[in-house]
Design an enzyme around this catalytic site. Structure first.
Site, PDB file in Angstrom:
ATOM      1  N   SER A   1       0.816  -1.201   0.000  1.00  0.00           N
ATOM      2  CA  SER A   1       0.000   0.000   0.000  1.00  0.00           C
ATOM      3  C   SER A   1       0.862   1.268   0.000  1.00  0.00           C
ATOM      4  O   SER A   1       1.643   1.493  -0.904  1.00  0.00           O
ATOM      5  CB  SER A   1      -0.957  -0.043   1.194  1.00  0.00           C
ATOM      6  OG  SER A   1      -1.903   0.986   1.148  1.00  0.00           O
TER       7      SER A   1
ATOM      8  N   ASP B   1      -2.387   6.126  -3.387  1.00  0.00           N
ATOM      9  CA  ASP B   1      -1.245   5.476  -2.758  1.00  0.00           C
ATOM     10  C   ASP B   1      -0.764   4.348  -3.665  1.00  0.00           C
ATOM     11  O   ASP B   1      -1.243   4.204  -4.793  1.00  0.00           O
ATOM     12  CB  ASP B   1      -1.599   4.975  -1.358  1.00  0.00           C
ATOM     13  CG  ASP B   1      -2.718   3.941  -1.363  1.00  0.00           C
ATOM     14  OD1 ASP B   1      -3.482   3.911  -2.341  1.00  0.00           O
ATOM     15  OD2 ASP B   1      -2.836   3.177  -0.388  1.00  0.00           O
TER      16      ASP B   1
ATOM     17  N   ASP C   1      -1.081   1.126  -3.952  1.00  0.00           N
ATOM     18  CA  ASP C   1      -2.005   0.147  -4.533  1.00  0.00           C
ATOM     19  C   ASP C   1      -3.345   0.754  -4.910  1.00  0.00           C
ATOM     20  O   ASP C   1      -4.267   0.044  -5.297  1.00  0.00           O
ATOM     21  CB  ASP C   1      -2.197  -1.038  -3.589  1.00  0.00           C
ATOM     22  CG  ASP C   1      -2.955  -0.687  -2.319  1.00  0.00           C
ATOM     23  OD1 ASP C   1      -2.968   0.504  -1.930  1.00  0.00           O
ATOM     24  OD2 ASP C   1      -3.533  -1.608  -1.707  1.00  0.00           O
TER      25      ASP C   1
ATOM     26  N   ASP D   1      -5.885   2.054  -3.346  1.00  0.00           N
ATOM     27  CA  ASP D   1      -7.159   1.818  -2.667  1.00  0.00           C
ATOM     28  C   ASP D   1      -7.564   3.025  -1.827  1.00  0.00           C
ATOM     29  O   ASP D   1      -8.585   2.994  -1.138  1.00  0.00           O
ATOM     30  CB  ASP D   1      -7.123   0.552  -1.809  1.00  0.00           C
ATOM     31  CG  ASP D   1      -6.132   0.611  -0.654  1.00  0.00           C
ATOM     32  OD1 ASP D   1      -5.355   1.591  -0.572  1.00  0.00           O
ATOM     33  OD2 ASP D   1      -6.129  -0.325   0.167  1.00  0.00           O
TER      34      ASP D   1
END
Length: 447
Positions: free
Chosen positions: A104, A241, A243, A245
């Site tokens: 992340s 960010d 990833d 999400d």
């Protein structure tokens, strides 16, 4: 062996804490546990595996794919796709499970593994615990035609982009936006989705090389986006960010619009459309008191959960609600996603601007943020955060001094070895004073 799963999967320093051997073992154990839970039924199981661009994701992907295939699971490799894209494609491709390899917003040397159940849902705590218990257990290995097969999915990015644009449902012609892709998993998806809806897109930090993910950019480093929005004369900027999400925003003047403000904008938009089920929004205990007050003024109930988008999702499912999120920018729209989706969040914010003709600053003005100070205290025994009597007495005293006009929250980080001290107060000076005092107490008492 201590608990391996944190609040968002298994995470650690790649090739030191999170090794290829552990990744392989986790994949095998996950295949066994999910199989016994009935997810695989009587047919040959399938899995999708995705990753963000960080270099260590390459060898971890190889280990996970090997573990799954050795347990008799057919694997579709998606390549570099955001976490919400992996969740969507787990459901869209009717896979029995999904795996996302990402840390992340963490720095490049870290990595992580998130498992998803059928439908793209995050695993419940008891399933994660069952996977941990099955690590390195003896098992009957399939042979011959019973071993899993591998293939690369060629439709992942395009299918996910089509889903995003359909879910957003609003043309963005005339809007100019800057997208900070954090050299991460949204480097293709974000610009394609916005351009496909007619927006003029300036993409920054969209050239991942495996080493530069989250490096001074993305949702945890907004300075570059703020400068770029002003320099390009854009209507708004959106930062993802690693990833993708989560999403944070910047208005045309370069002012930050955080996750609480984003959630407030989307809640009021959903309410106006008659789509906010039960007139309720789900947030976490970290949400600013100003957000709660703004929602109450609009007649919207706020259900608060522990920190972590998995807990927001659990509350959404339990109550049949449709919108929830975190101050960090995780926003879940359960009619369209099973996890936080940064690109979808950005598209919906831009869509609200387009349909109302109002600037992002005007929309964000619906709530007044109380000054909030967050202090991270590392290298302490975080397990005693809620039980140490001296610390709890100091927290109670600080809460009393705020007299209902602010609040104090201490919590253990689920992904890092530290305690977070959060204080809200009528003034920044008061919030800082209380937070620093309590941080000092944490350092002295939890060493």
């Amino acid at each position: 062996m201590g608990r391996i799963f944190g609040t968002d999967g298994v995470r650690g320093l790649a090739n030191r804490d999170l090794t290829a051997e552990l990744a392989l073992d986790l994949a095998v154990a996950a295949a066994h546990v999910l199989g016994e839970a009935g997810a695989f039924a009587d047919q040959r199981p399938t899995a999708v595996v995705a990753r963000d661009p960080r270099a260590s994701g390459e060898f971890l992907e190889a280990a996970i794919v090997a573990g799954l295939a050795s347990a008799g699971v057919d694997v579709h490799r998606l390549g570099v796709v955001p976490t919400p894209g992996a969740a969507f494609l787990t459901a869209e491709l009717d896979a029995d499970m999904g795996v996302m390899i990402s840390a992340s917003h963490n720095a490049m040397p870290d990595n992580g593994i998130k498992f998803l159940a059928r439908g793209g849902l995050k695993l419940a705590d008891d399933i994660e615990l069952a996977i941990e218990k099955r690590l390195q257990e003896p098992w009957d290995r399939p042979t011959g035609a019973a071993v899993g097969r591998l293939g690369d999915s060629r439709v992942g990015v395009s299918t996910y982009v089509r889903h995003l644009t359909e879910a957003a449902g609003v043309r963005l012609d005339g809007l100019k936006v800057v997208l900070d892709c954090a050299h991460g998993a949204a480097f293709e998806v974000g610009p394609e989705a916005f351009a496909g809806l007619g927006a003029e897109v300036v993409a920054i930090n969209a050239e991942p090389d495996g080493l530069n993910i989250n490096d001074g950019c993305g949702s945890t480093h907004l300075d570059g986006l703020q400068a770029a929005v002003v320099a390009h004369g854009a209507d708004a900027g959106f930062a993802f960010d690693g990833d993708a999400d989560r999403c944070l925003a910047v208005d045309a003047d370069g002012e930050i619009v955080d996750g609480d403000q984003i959630l407030a904008i989307l809640a009021l938009a959903s309410q106006a459309a008659g789509a906010l089920r039960s007139e309720t929004v789900v947030a976490t205990v970290m949400s600013n008191l100003g957000f709660v007050q703004a929602m109450e003024a609009a007649g919207i109930t706020v259900v608060q959960t522990a920190v972590g988008d998995r807990y927001v999702l659990e509350a959404l499912r339990a109550g049949g609600f449709v919108l929830g999120g975190e101050q960090s920018g995780h926003v879940i729209m359960s009619d369209h996603a099973t996890t936080g989706d940064g690109v979808l969040t950005a598209l919906c914010l831009a869509g609200r601007m387009a349909t109302t003709g109002r600037s992002l600053a005007e929309l964000a003005g619906v709530m007044t943020r109380l000054p909030q100070v967050l202090v991270n205290v590392p290298d302490v025994d975080k397990s005693r955060t809620e039980t140490d009597p001296v610390l709890q007495a100091e927290v109670a005293a600080a809460t009393g001094r705020l007299a209902g006009h602010g609040r104090v929250l201490l919590r253990q980080s689920g992904t890092e070895d530290l305690v977070r001290v959060m204080v809200e107060a009528p003034t920044l000076e008061q919030a800082s004073e209380v937070a620093e005092h309590l941080a000092g107490v944490v350092r002295r008492t939890l060493r």
